[in-house]
Design an enzyme around this catalytic site. Structure first.
Site, PDB file in Angstrom:
ATOM      1  N   ILE A 119      36.696 -13.461  10.150  1.00  0.00           N
ATOM      2  CA  ILE A 119      35.935 -14.358   9.296  1.00  0.00           C
ATOM      3  C   ILE A 119      35.214 -15.396  10.148  1.00  0.00           C
ATOM      4  CG2 ILE A 119      36.076 -16.069   7.450  1.00  0.00           C
ATOM      5  CD1 ILE A 119      38.495 -14.575   6.365  1.00  0.00           C
ATOM      6  N   CYS A 120      33.905 -15.518   9.956  1.00  0.00           N
ATOM      7  CA  CYS A 120      33.065 -16.490  10.650  1.00  0.00           C
ATOM      8  C   CYS A 120      33.229 -16.325  12.166  1.00  0.00           C
ATOM      9  CB  CYS A 120      33.393 -17.905  10.172  1.00  0.00           C
ATOM     10  SG  CYS A 120      32.211 -19.167  10.700  1.00  0.00           S
ATOM     11  N   GLN A 121      33.593 -17.372  12.889  1.00  0.00           N
ATOM     12  CA  GLN A 121      33.810 -17.247  14.330  1.00  0.00           C
ATOM     13  C   GLN A 121      34.893 -16.212  14.622  1.00  0.00           C
ATOM     14  OE1 GLN A 121      35.661 -20.605  16.263  1.00  0.00           O
ATOM     15  NE2 GLN A 121      34.550 -20.257  18.162  1.00  0.00           N
ATOM     16  N   GLY A 125      35.223 -13.548  13.130  1.00  0.00           N
ATOM     17  CA  GLY A 125      34.555 -12.263  13.098  1.00  0.00           C
ATOM     18  C   GLY A 125      33.933 -11.900  14.430  1.00  0.00           C
TER      19      GLY A 125
END
Length: 355
Positions: A147-149, A151
């Site tokens: 998720i986000c960073q 990811g």
């Protein structure tokens, strides 16, 4: 006769009376709210490396999925956003559908973590958690949700160790850091990150939060607090608001050397697109990501614009690539009412088709 804004003395008086009533009710409401906690789901520590802890979520029923699903969140915020409260929990939705869900908690770095590198976070911590789940499940590979960073960490890990990741899911994950609408990338493009880290050591969480808030100053610094007046007589709504505020400002400092590497290689170098992301002594090539990939992005995301995520399609080596475009923002994709049904079901159904 009212003017173009329809402001009349009667309307002003009514609004003043309503405000007075709301403020008066707030004295009772705040007493009723008291202290509050976060997290809807029981979790159990199953592995640890220093401050970094791997938790397994315990649902109301035993999981039916055979392959563990590991969630890797960003470093800049606490991971409990995916399990914020009973009616706002992506984790709860996944558990109800039979997934066996784990999450990495990166902890709060302090001065002793100043020299942690990207290699520590991706190979040592994320890789250590993956290896633990591989051993405990008796499987050669597991499912990974970044998720986000987190990811970008998951993509890097999957490119370096494709045999250990069975299915990869990225959510609001930046891939092309140089899209025209990526405000964070524009801010950091000319940042003297060496001077920044050499001066500060670890990057203070308050400084990071100030940067994020100024991306939408009117909405995040004025409008939402003015809007609180409307819920001052509604204890559950006020509790929801305060819980979200607690998450926003419960941010860890950033390990200095990791921050230096991440800004240079991802934000400034746009390494996924241009090459040049090096973890330890190995370069990351997304063409080696050949397992099935589900890429989920938010259409109104001001932190990770959709085009920054969509770029993944042309970079990965897999022929089994899927996208889910979510109508909402960077936070709404976890906590909105729509997210509670759409996101867990999309993830579960996609994984089930590849079981």
């Amino acid at each position: 006769m009212p003017g173009p804004l329809h402001i009349t003395p009667d309307r002003i008086a009514d609004e003043a009376t309503r405000l007075q009533q709301k403020l008066g009710a707030s004295l009772r409401t705040l007493r009723d709210v008291g202290d509050f906690d976060y997290g809807a789901t029981t979790k159990q520590e199953v592995w640890r490396d220093g401050k970094v802890v791997l938790y397994r979520f315990i649902g109301e029923k035993a999981p039916t999925a055979r392959v563990p699903l590991l969630i890797a969140y960003a470093l800049v915020n606490r991971p409990y956003m995916v399990d914020l409260q009973h009616n706002r929990s992506i984790v709860k939705g996944l558990l109800e559908r039979g997934e066996d869900v784990y999450i990495l908690d990166w902890g709060y770095p302090d001065r002793s973590d100043r020299f942690l590198m990207l290699e520590d976070y991706i190979e040592r911590f994320l890789g250590g958690a993956v290896d633990h789940l591989r051993r405990s499940s008796g499987l050669e590979s597991i499912n990974l949700l970044g998720i986000c960073q987190g990811g970008t960490f998951a993509l890097s890990y999957a490119a370096l160790h494709p045999e250990r990741v069975r299915n990869l899911i990225t959510m609001v994950t930046p891939v092309d850091f140089h899209t025209d609408d990526n405000m964070l990338a524009h801010w950091t493009r000319d940042l003297d990150v060496d001077l920044f880290v050499d001066t500060l050591g670890n990057v203070p969480a308050d400084m990071m939060n100030a940067c994020y808030l100024t991306l939408k100053p009117w909405r995040l610094l004025v409008q939402k607090y003015v809007g609180v007046v409307d819920i001052l007589d509604d204890a559950p709504a006020l509790e929801d608001f305060l819980r979200m505020e607690k998450w926003i400002f419960d941010s860890p400092d950033q390990a200095g050397e990791t921050f230096r590497q991440y800004i240079k290689q991802f934000y400034q170098g746009n390494g996924f697109v241009n090459g040049g992301i090096v973890i330890g002594d190995r370069e990351v090539h997304l063409g080696l990501v050949e397992m099935p990939v589900l890429n989920i992005f938010a259409e109104q995301d001001h932190l990770v614009p959709p085009d920054a995520s969509r770029a993944l399609r042309t970079l990965v080596g897999t022929q089994d690539y899927s996208e889910l475009s979510f109508r909402g923002g960077h936070i709404g994709i976890y906590v909105s009412g729509r997210a509670q049904t759409q996101v867990p079901s999309a993830i579960h159904d996609w994984l089930a088709q590849r079981a």
